[in-house]
Motif scaffolding. Structure first.
Motif, short mmCIF file in Angstrom:
data_model
loop_
_atom_site.label_atom_id
_atom_site.label_comp_id
_atom_site.label_asym_id
_atom_site.label_seq_id
_atom_site.Cartn_x
_atom_site.Cartn_y
_atom_site.Cartn_z
N MET A 21 0.95 -1.02 0.04
CA MET A 21 -0.06 -0.04 0.15
C MET A 21 0.84 1.19 -0.01
SD MET A 21 -2.92 -1.17 2.72
CE MET A 21 -4.00 0.59 2.69
N LEU A 22 1.93 1.28 0.88
CA LEU A 22 3.00 2.48 0.93
C LEU A 22 3.54 2.54 -0.47
CD1 LEU A 22 4.19 4.66 2.84
CD2 LEU A 22 5.89 3.01 3.46
N ALA A 23 4.09 1.56 -1.11
CA ALA A 23 4.74 1.61 -2.13
C ALA A 23 3.80 2.26 -3.17
CB ALA A 23 5.39 0.15 -2.60
N ASN A 24 2.68 1.60 -3.37
CA ASN A 24 1.70 2.16 -4.38
C ASN A 24 1.29 3.62 -4.17
OD1 ASN A 24 -0.28 1.93 -6.44
ND2 ASN A 24 -1.95 1.73 -4.96
N LYS A 25 1.19 4.21 -2.95
CA LYS A 25 1.01 5.70 -2.66
C LYS A 25 2.15 6.32 -3.17
CE LYS A 25 -2.30 8.12 -0.84
NZ LYS A 25 -3.41 8.44 -1.38
N LEU A 26 3.17 5.92 -2.91
CA LEU A 26 4.70 6.94 -3.39
C LEU A 26 5.05 6.55 -4.55
CD1 LEU A 26 6.47 6.15 0.10
CD2 LEU A 26 5.21 8.15 -0.47
N SER A 27 4.40 5.59 -5.23
CA SER A 27 4.90 5.31 -6.57
C SER A 27 6.41 4.55 -6.41
CB SER A 27 4.78 6.40 -7.63
OG SER A 27 3.74 6.51 -7.85
N PHE A 28 6.63 3.83 -5.58
CA PHE A 28 7.99 3.19 -5.34
C PHE A 28 7.54 1.87 -5.46
CE2 PHE A 28 10.28 5.53 -1.59
CZ PHE A 28 10.20 6.69 -2.35
N SER A 29 8.83 0.93 -6.16
CA SER A 29 8.67 -0.63 -6.00
C SER A 29 8.82 -1.18 -4.75
CB SER A 29 9.77 -0.83 -6.85
OG SER A 29 11.18 -0.86 -6.32
N PHE A 30 8.16 -2.39 -4.78
CA PHE A 30 7.90 -3.19 -3.56
C PHE A 30 8.69 -4.45 -3.59
CE2 PHE A 30 5.83 -6.37 -0.92
CZ PHE A 30 5.92 -5.91 0.19
N ILE A 31 9.10 -4.90 -2.71
CA ILE A 31 9.94 -6.24 -2.57
C ILE A 31 9.75 -6.68 -0.94
CG2 ILE A 31 12.37 -7.43 -2.14
CD1 ILE A 31 12.41 -7.01 -4.94
N ASP A 32 9.32 -7.81 -0.84
CA ASP A 32 9.15 -8.72 0.35
C ASP A 32 10.39 -9.62 0.41
OD1 ASP A 32 8.67 -11.41 1.76
OD2 ASP A 32 6.86 -10.00 2.22
N THR A 33 11.28 -9.55 1.59
CA THR A 33 12.54 -10.18 1.53
C THR A 33 12.32 -11.82 1.28
OG1 THR A 33 12.74 -10.15 3.76
CG2 THR A 33 13.96 -8.36 2.57
N ASP A 34 11.17 -12.24 2.19
CA ASP A 34 10.99 -13.76 2.19
C ASP A 34 10.49 -14.25 0.99
OD1 ASP A 34 11.91 -14.00 4.71
OD2 ASP A 34 10.07 -13.89 5.74
N SER A 35 9.59 -13.47 0.22
CA SER A 35 9.18 -13.81 -1.33
C SER A 35 10.24 -13.95 -2.09
CB SER A 35 8.03 -12.81 -1.54
OG SER A 35 7.12 -12.94 -0.76
N HIS A 36 11.15 -12.75 -2.08
CA HIS A 36 12.33 -12.76 -2.92
C HIS A 36 13.17 -13.71 -3.07
CE1 HIS A 36 15.30 -10.50 -5.63
NE2 HIS A 36 16.25 -11.07 -4.58
N LEU A 37 13.24 -14.10 -1.60
CA LEU A 37 14.17 -15.52 -1.29
C LEU A 37 13.70 -16.74 -1.97
CD1 LEU A 37 16.91 -15.97 0.13
CD2 LEU A 37 15.53 -16.41 2.20
N LEU A 38 12.20 -16.93 -1.71
CA LEU A 38 11.46 -17.92 -2.58
C LEU A 38 11.69 -17.86 -3.83
CD1 LEU A 38 9.25 -20.29 -2.04
CD2 LEU A 38 7.55 -18.57 -2.11
N GLU A 39 11.49 -16.75 -4.42
CA GLU A 39 11.61 -16.73 -5.78
C GLU A 39 13.04 -16.94 -6.45
OE1 GLU A 39 10.15 -12.84 -6.90
OE2 GLU A 39 8.30 -13.02 -5.70
N THR A 40 14.11 -16.49 -5.90
CA THR A 40 15.44 -16.76 -6.20
C THR A 40 16.14 -18.14 -5.98
OG1 THR A 40 16.16 -15.59 -4.27
CG2 THR A 40 15.93 -14.18 -6.42
N THR A 41 15.41 -18.86 -4.73
CA THR A 41 16.04 -19.99 -4.57
C THR A 41 15.06 -21.42 -4.85
OG1 THR A 41 15.22 -20.24 -2.18
CG2 THR A 41 17.44 -19.12 -2.50
N GLN A 42 13.93 -20.85 -5.15
CA GLN A 42 12.98 -21.79 -5.33
C GLN A 42 12.59 -22.79 -4.24
OE1 GLN A 42 10.91 -21.91 -8.34
NE2 GLN A 42 11.85 -20.03 -8.37
N LYS A 43 12.78 -22.19 -2.78
CA LYS A 43 12.74 -22.88 -1.71
C LYS A 43 12.08 -22.11 -0.69
CE LYS A 43 17.09 -25.85 -1.79
NZ LYS A 43 17.84 -25.09 -2.88
N THR A 44 11.20 -22.88 -0.01
CA THR A 44 10.60 -22.00 1.19
C THR A 44 11.39 -21.63 2.38
OG1 THR A 44 9.65 -23.82 2.43
CG2 THR A 44 8.26 -23.17 0.52
N VAL A 45 11.26 -20.89 3.11
CA VAL A 45 11.83 -20.60 4.35
C VAL A 45 11.99 -21.95 5.20
CG1 VAL A 45 11.89 -19.28 6.77
CG2 VAL A 45 11.30 -18.16 4.79
#
Length: 170
Positions: A21-45
């Motif tokens: 919501m904050l990123a959208n309001k500021l026109s910033f990009s958004f990253i969730d570090t846990d999701s990023h880790l999942l996407e880049t490693t293809q492994k869950t926490v």
């Protein structure tokens, strides 16, 4: 405003929801570090912890923090990101850190609605309510140490967003 905004707080504090919501309001990009880790490693926490232990996961988490820090970005960090002093220092030096704070009972109720065990493996083996109470007590000083601002997230999302924007001077 041309900076990175880091959101810290316990599991279920709303870092991802409020971060988007904050990123959208500021026109910033958004990253969730846990999701990023999942996407880049293809492994869950849980899978990373099972294979590499918490130490291995924390090392990967620290690297993701550095790799994803960019201007005009909101970063929702994992609940334990603040455990490493170098992560707390890095966030304070490279952006604005907002601690999303909530009472343990609120966090436990949210977690019981959506436990998502693959992304949020138990840290203690205790019940959700007991674990939140214990982990929050241990990490509270670290969340305070890491942050420039604090917002109580035990209220309506629109109020939380307004408070964050006010803190950021937007």
């Amino acid at each position: 405003m041309n900076k990175t905004i880091f959101l810290v707080g316990a599991r279920a504090a709303g870092k991802t929801t409020m971060g988007k919501m904050l990123a959208n309001k500021l026109s910033f990009s958004f990253i969730d570090t846990d999701s990023h880790l999942l996407e880049t490693t293809q492994k869950t926490v849980a899978e990373i912890v099972e294979k590499e232990g918490w130490e291995g996961f924390r090392a990967r988490e620290s690297q993701v923090l550095v790799d994803t820090t960019k201007p005009n970005r909101v970063i929702a960090t994992g609940g334990g990101m603040v455990l490493a002093e170098h992560n707390r220092d890095f966030m304070k030096q490279n952006g604005t850190v907002i601690f999303l704070s909530a009472p343990a009972a609120t966090l436990a109720a949210r977690l019981m609605k959506d436990p998502n065990v693959a992304q949020r493996p138990s840290l203690t083996g205790l019940s959700i309510a007991d674990e939140i109470e214990k982990v929050l007590a241990e990490r509270l000083p670290l969340y305070h140490d890491a942050s420039h601002h604090m917002v109580n997230v035990d209220q309506d999302e629109s109020l939380i967003l307004a408070k964050m924007l006010e803190m950021l001077g937007s």
